[in-house]
Design a protein around this motif. Structure first.
Motif, mmCIF file in Angstrom:
data_model
loop_
_atom_site.group_PDB
_atom_site.id
_atom_site.type_symbol
_atom_site.label_atom_id
_atom_site.label_comp_id
_atom_site.label_asym_id
_atom_site.label_seq_id
_atom_site.Cartn_x
_atom_site.Cartn_y
_atom_site.Cartn_z
ATOM 1 N N THR A 42 49.595 34.052 37.988
ATOM 2 C CA THR A 42 48.862 35.265 37.640
ATOM 3 C C THR A 42 48.097 35.051 36.351
ATOM 4 O OG1 THR A 42 50.564 36.629 38.698
ATOM 5 C CG2 THR A 42 49.077 37.738 37.159
ATOM 6 N N THR A 43 46.816 35.422 36.367
ATOM 7 C CA THR A 43 46.008 35.418 35.149
ATOM 8 C C THR A 43 45.865 36.849 34.663
ATOM 9 O OG1 THR A 43 43.965 35.473 36.489
ATOM 10 C CG2 THR A 43 44.731 33.315 35.724
ATOM 11 N N TRP A 44 45.821 37.021 33.345
ATOM 12 C CA TRP A 44 45.752 38.344 32.726
ATOM 13 C C TRP A 44 44.468 38.462 31.933
ATOM 14 C CZ3 TRP A 44 49.523 41.979 33.629
ATOM 15 C CH2 TRP A 44 50.657 41.509 34.288
ATOM 16 N N GLY A 45 43.643 39.452 32.268
ATOM 17 C CA GLY A 45 42.388 39.674 31.562
ATOM 18 C C GLY A 45 41.287 38.744 32.052
ATOM 19 N N GLN A 46 40.164 38.803 31.357
ATOM 20 C CA GLN A 46 38.992 37.985 31.717
ATOM 21 C C GLN A 46 39.054 36.642 30.990
ATOM 22 O OE1 GLN A 46 36.480 38.237 33.858
ATOM 23 N NE2 GLN A 46 37.250 40.161 34.696
ATOM 24 N N THR A 47 40.047 35.856 31.318
ATOM 25 C CA THR A 47 40.228 34.566 30.662
ATOM 26 C C THR A 47 39.287 33.521 31.258
ATOM 27 O OG1 THR A 47 41.935 33.895 32.229
ATOM 28 C CG2 THR A 47 42.665 35.076 30.241
ATOM 29 N N GLY A 102 45.317 43.879 40.189
ATOM 30 C CA GLY A 102 45.814 45.162 39.714
ATOM 31 C C GLY A 102 45.546 45.320 38.237
ATOM 32 N N THR A 103 46.065 46.398 37.682
ATOM 33 C CA THR A 103 45.947 46.686 36.254
ATOM 34 C C THR A 103 47.311 47.111 35.740
ATOM 35 O OG1 THR A 103 43.654 47.406 36.542
ATOM 36 C CG2 THR A 103 44.757 48.067 34.503
ATOM 37 N N GLU A 104 47.704 46.539 34.604
ATOM 38 C CA GLU A 104 48.972 46.914 33.982
ATOM 39 C C GLU A 104 48.726 47.166 32.502
ATOM 40 O OE1 GLU A 104 53.317 44.923 33.151
ATOM 41 O OE2 GLU A 104 52.382 44.573 35.098
ATOM 42 N N GLY A 106 46.460 48.739 31.069
ATOM 43 C CA GLY A 106 45.057 48.578 30.727
ATOM 44 C C GLY A 106 44.509 47.172 30.858
ATOM 45 N N THR A 107 45.335 46.228 31.277
ATOM 46 C CA THR A 107 44.887 44.840 31.424
ATOM 47 C C THR A 107 44.809 44.476 32.904
ATOM 48 O OG1 THR A 107 45.925 44.218 29.329
ATOM 49 C CG2 THR A 107 45.367 42.425 30.841
ATOM 50 N N GLU A 108 43.634 43.983 33.318
ATOM 51 C CA GLU A 108 43.463 43.542 34.704
ATOM 52 C C GLU A 108 44.201 42.223 34.919
ATOM 53 O OE1 GLU A 108 39.379 43.154 35.716
ATOM 54 O OE2 GLU A 108 38.898 45.245 35.288
ATOM 55 N N TRP A 109 44.827 42.099 36.079
ATOM 56 C CA TRP A 109 45.471 40.834 36.431
ATOM 57 C C TRP A 109 45.040 40.418 37.832
ATOM 58 C CZ3 TRP A 109 48.369 41.242 40.805
ATOM 59 C CH2 TRP A 109 48.897 42.495 41.131
ATOM 60 N N VAL A 110 45.105 39.120 38.067
ATOM 61 C CA VAL A 110 44.804 38.550 39.386
ATOM 62 C C VAL A 110 45.915 37.578 39.741
ATOM 63 C CG1 VAL A 110 43.196 37.196 40.790
ATOM 64 C CG2 VAL A 110 42.305 38.733 39.017
ATOM 65 N N LYS A 111 46.452 37.722 40.942
ATOM 66 C CA LYS A 111 47.468 36.797 41.447
ATOM 67 C C LYS A 111 46.765 35.789 42.351
ATOM 68 C CE LYS A 111 52.000 36.779 43.715
ATOM 69 N NZ LYS A 111 53.033 37.655 44.317
ATOM 70 N N TRP A 112 47.049 34.515 42.107
ATOM 71 C CA TRP A 112 46.392 33.418 42.814
ATOM 72 C C TRP A 112 47.384 32.629 43.642
ATOM 73 C CZ3 TRP A 112 41.162 33.239 42.067
ATOM 74 C CH2 TRP A 112 40.672 33.900 40.941
ATOM 75 N N ARG A 113 46.951 32.223 44.820
ATOM 76 C CA ARG A 113 47.682 31.238 45.624
ATOM 77 C C ARG A 113 47.174 29.861 45.199
ATOM 78 N NH1 ARG A 113 49.051 30.819 51.817
ATOM 79 N NH2 ARG A 113 49.278 28.564 51.988
ATOM 80 N N LEU A 114 48.115 28.940 44.953
ATOM 81 C CA LEU A 114 47.765 27.587 44.540
ATOM 82 C C LEU A 114 48.246 26.596 45.597
ATOM 83 C CD1 LEU A 114 48.905 27.755 40.791
ATOM 84 C CD2 LEU A 114 46.680 28.359 41.745
ATOM 85 N N ASP A 115 47.318 25.820 46.123
ATOM 86 C CA ASP A 115 47.656 24.813 47.134
ATOM 87 C C ASP A 115 47.231 23.438 46.645
ATOM 88 O OD1 ASP A 115 48.742 26.391 49.379
ATOM 89 O OD2 ASP A 115 46.754 27.310 49.394
ATOM 90 N N PRO A 149 49.156 45.887 23.875
ATOM 91 C CA PRO A 149 49.779 47.214 23.835
ATOM 92 C C PRO A 149 51.109 47.331 24.579
ATOM 93 C CG PRO A 149 47.427 47.425 24.210
ATOM 94 C CD PRO A 149 47.749 45.962 24.267
ATOM 95 N N ALA A 150 51.299 46.547 25.619
ATOM 96 C CA ALA A 150 52.530 46.666 26.406
ATOM 97 C C ALA A 150 53.752 46.098 25.684
ATOM 98 C CB ALA A 150 52.358 45.959 27.745
ATOM 99 N N TYR A 151 53.557 45.401 24.560
ATOM 100 C CA TYR A 151 54.660 44.756 23.856
ATOM 101 C C TYR A 151 54.771 45.289 22.437
ATOM 102 C CZ TYR A 151 54.419 41.574 27.797
ATOM 103 O OH TYR A 151 54.414 41.050 29.062
#
Length: 198
Positions: A42-47, A102-104, A106-115, A149-151
């Motif tokens: 999972t990546t968090w934000g626009q990294t 999704g968003t948690e 206020g931070t957007e996240w993306v879950k990736w499949r890695l092959d 903010p979540a921490y």
């Protein structure tokens, strides 16, 4: 190893990933791999990692024992001309596919499949257990959450102070260099002695 990975994955395995940017250099970042079928991350934000995954559809997941690489990957902007770091014990070139978003807090996240589509073991080692090394990895995670903010920053500061003590008592030279890089990379409150270098 099974499924094309050069190492056994369990739980969340911390890794370093390199992804090619628009200028052709490779961005170095930390990436937690969630074991399973498929392996995900999972990546968090626009990294840079997220942007490069979206544009290139691949990256190089690397397994290294160098604590300095972990700190630089997680807390600094590091670019390299080659996709595989010299310290990588093993690596896998992976394709990436977005499977959830999704968003948690206020931070957007993306879950990736890695092959994995290509992998190699660069060196085989006999693993040892060093508390200083483990403390560097945990400190890197805590430091990357400062200001999020979540921490709670006070709780994170207390954890970092504890990890500093463990690194000082148990770590070797590379762990101590890693802690100094961490201090240099993180914006700590002025006059806060909890993070004082040893």
């Amino acid at each position: 190893m099974s499924d094309g990975w050069p190492v056994e994955l369990r739980g969340i395995t911390e890794s370093v990933v390199t992804t090619r940017g628009p200028d052709g250099t490779y961005n170095v970042a930390a990436l937690g791999l969630s074991a399973g079928d498929p392996v995900t991350a999972t990546t968090w934000g626009q990294t840079r990692t997220r942007q490069n995954f979206e544009r290139e559809g691949e990256g190089y997941v690397q397994f290294t024992r160098d604590p300095v690489d972990f700190v630089e990957a997680a807390l600094t902007v590091r670019e390299t001309d080659e996709p595989v770091l010299p310290t990588a014990d093993a690596w896998a070139r992976v394709t990436t596919e977005e499977i959830d978003t999704g968003t948690e807090d206020g931070t957007e996240w993306v879950k990736w499949r890695l092959d994995p589509i290509e992998s190699a073991i660069e060196r085989e080692t006999v693993s040892t257990t060093n508390r200083g090394y483990a403390a560097v990895i945990e400190a890197t995670v805590a430091a990357s959450r400062l200001g999020v903010p979540a921490y709670d920053d006070d709780r994170l500061a207390a954890r970092l102070a504890y990890f500093s003590d463990v690194i000082e008592r148990c770590g070797g030279e590379r762990e101590q260099v890693a802690w100094q890089r961490l201090e240099g990379a993180v914006d700590l409150p002025e006059g806060d002695r909890r993070f004082e270098s040893f």
